[in-house]
Design an enzyme around this catalytic site. Structure first.
Site, PDB file in Angstrom:
ATOM      1  N   LYS A 205       6.100 -17.550  17.174  1.00 32.00           N
ATOM      2  CA  LYS A 205       7.421 -18.174  17.216  1.00 32.00           C
ATOM      3  C   LYS A 205       8.389 -17.272  16.479  1.00 32.00           C
ATOM      4  O   LYS A 205       8.233 -17.032  15.275  1.00 32.00           O
ATOM      5  CB  LYS A 205       7.374 -19.554  16.573  1.00 32.00           C
ATOM      6  CG  LYS A 205       8.710 -20.274  16.563  1.00 32.00           C
ATOM      7  CD  LYS A 205       8.569 -21.645  15.929  1.00 32.00           C
ATOM      8  CE  LYS A 205       9.896 -22.389  15.927  1.00 32.00           C
ATOM      9  NZ  LYS A 205       9.779 -23.698  15.271  1.00 32.00           N
ATOM     10  N   GLU A 243      -0.773 -12.748  14.880  1.00 38.40           N
ATOM     11  CA  GLU A 243      -0.536 -14.185  14.663  1.00 38.40           C
ATOM     12  C   GLU A 243      -1.398 -15.016  15.613  1.00 38.40           C
ATOM     13  O   GLU A 243      -1.979 -16.031  15.223  1.00 38.40           O
ATOM     14  CB  GLU A 243       0.953 -14.523  14.902  1.00 38.40           C
ATOM     15  CG  GLU A 243       1.877 -14.175  13.749  1.00 38.40           C
ATOM     16  CD  GLU A 243       1.852 -15.246  12.651  1.00 38.40           C
ATOM     17  OE1 GLU A 243       0.988 -16.140  12.707  1.00 38.40           O
ATOM     18  OE2 GLU A 243       2.690 -15.162  11.744  1.00 38.40           O
ATOM     19  N   LYS A 258       7.322 -18.461  21.854  1.00 36.37           N
ATOM     20  CA  LYS A 258       8.642 -19.076  21.823  1.00 36.37           C
ATOM     21  C   LYS A 258       9.624 -18.123  21.164  1.00 36.37           C
ATOM     22  O   LYS A 258       9.307 -17.633  20.085  1.00 36.37           O
ATOM     23  CB  LYS A 258       8.541 -20.390  21.038  1.00 36.37           C
ATOM     24  CG  LYS A 258       9.816 -21.179  20.949  1.00 36.37           C
ATOM     25  CD  LYS A 258       9.613 -22.417  20.085  1.00 36.37           C
ATOM     26  CE  LYS A 258      10.932 -23.175  20.008  1.00 36.37           C
ATOM     27  NZ  LYS A 258      10.872 -24.330  19.144  1.00 36.37           N
TER      28      LYS A 258
HETATM   29 ZN   LIG Z   1      10.415 -26.795  11.688  1.00 35.06          ZN
END
Ligand SMILES: [Zn+2]
Length: 337
Positions: A205, A243, A258
């Site tokens: 993310k 990650e 994302k």
């Molecule tokens: Zn958050």
């Protein structure tokens, strides 16, 4: 690298397979279907409440009764899953609304599972909507600076995930980007009797400017600073792979990248490298930009939306999380992609 074919003009003419829609469909390498879609929804306390989000036309903050209606419409259109975000009435510095037994998400999950048992109910697990300061973790203020504490935050995230599982959620999706949170959540779920509960990790993310409109939707803008000390730097792809590897080792069953359109290379590399079930989150600004340009008559909303989602699939995404899920499902009903 040599090309995977030996065709040569004029014996090989790629245009031979492009003359008709039927032929193009037959040879399409990538397909979109409604079963791949997840609709994010925002729930807040109240009754008969549909609060429009200005920067995301067609998206609302919904009271639980309206949430059931919206989710029911999506399900009737064939959208199999929703991803829930909660907006509590009260916020504090320990995000207690995130793991309250009668928190807004917990209540909404119970209601959705009762009214729409066939709907897959996924819950976003994070603290930012419930924190008075809007950060995803516990904050320690040191003089003028503030630090987001990693390890103490894990306990609260794990507690939140267990409370969602206890309410009947089908899947939990941690989005906070604290280190070690997938493992902490997995252990807490297992200890709580939820060893079958899948985790979809927001594994890669990025600290993206494309989240802008979401912060209005979830009322989760940080009151100070930004999220760059925990979300990833958009400059980094190899770090995204690390990650993802970490989260898989910690027990993530699905992984997410994302934002989506700005990270097609990441989606691709993650899919090639790990082959794990992979979700792409087409975030708020991806949706808002198309809506805004379409409202001006500058782009064809349907064509641009479908092409964007197709690109995410082509990059390697199995699951498409999109605010346009209902629109897309309707377009399919009207005659495919
Ligand atoms: Zn958050």
């Amino acid at each position: 690298m040599s090309l995977p074919f030996t065709g040569q003009f004029p014996a090989y003419r790629p245009r031979r397979l492009r003359p008709s829609p039927a032929l193009r469909r037959l040879v399409a390498e990538t397909r979109l279907n409604v079963g791949q879609l997840v609709l994010p929804l925002f729930v807040r306390p109240g009754k008969k409440l549909r609060r429009a989000i200005e920067a995301m036309p067609g998206v609302f903050q919904l009271s639980p009764d309206e949430l059931v209606r919206e989710a029911g419409e999506a399900l009737a259109l064939g959208v199999p899953a929703v991803l829930l975000f909660g907006i509590p009435d009260k916020k504090d510095e320990l995000a207690s609304g995130a793991y309250a037994r009668n928190g807004i998400v917990q209540k909404a999950v119970r209601l959705l599972k009762k009214e729409l048992p066939d709907l897959l109910v996924m819950t976003d697990v994070c603290l930012c909507e419930y924190m008075s300061h809007g950060h995803c973790g516990i904050v320690r203020r040191e003089n003028a600076a503030a630090r987001i504490l990693n390890d103490p935050t894990l306990k609260l995230l794990a507690r939140t995930a267990v409370s969602h599982a206890d309410a009947g959620a089908d899947l939990v999706a941690p989005s906070d980007m604290m280190d070690g949170r997938v493992g902490a959540i997995r252990r807490a779920l297992d200890a709580g009797g939820f060893s079958e509960m899948p985790i979809m990790s927001y594994a890669a993310k990025f600290a993206s400017a494309f989240y802008g409109p979401f912060r209005e939707a979830a009322e989760s803008a940080p009151k100070f600073g930004d999220r760059r000390s925990y979300q990833m730097d958009p400059a980094n792809a190899r770090e995204a792979l690390r990650e993802v590897a970490l989260d898989i080792q910690e027990g993530a069953d699905l992984i997410m990248v994302k934002p989506a359109l700005a990270c097609l290379d990441i989606i691709h590399r993650v899919k090639v490298e790990f082959g794990w079930p992979t979700a792409a989150y087409a975030v708020s600004a991806e949706y808002s930009m198309i809506k805004a340009a379409a409202a001006k008559g500058w782009v064809d909303e349907r064509a641009v939306t479908l092409e964007s989602l197709l690109a995410m699939r082509r990059a390697g995404a199995d699951i498409l999380i999109t605010y346009a899920a209902k629109d897309v499902a309707r377009w399919f009903e009207q005659g495919g992609s």
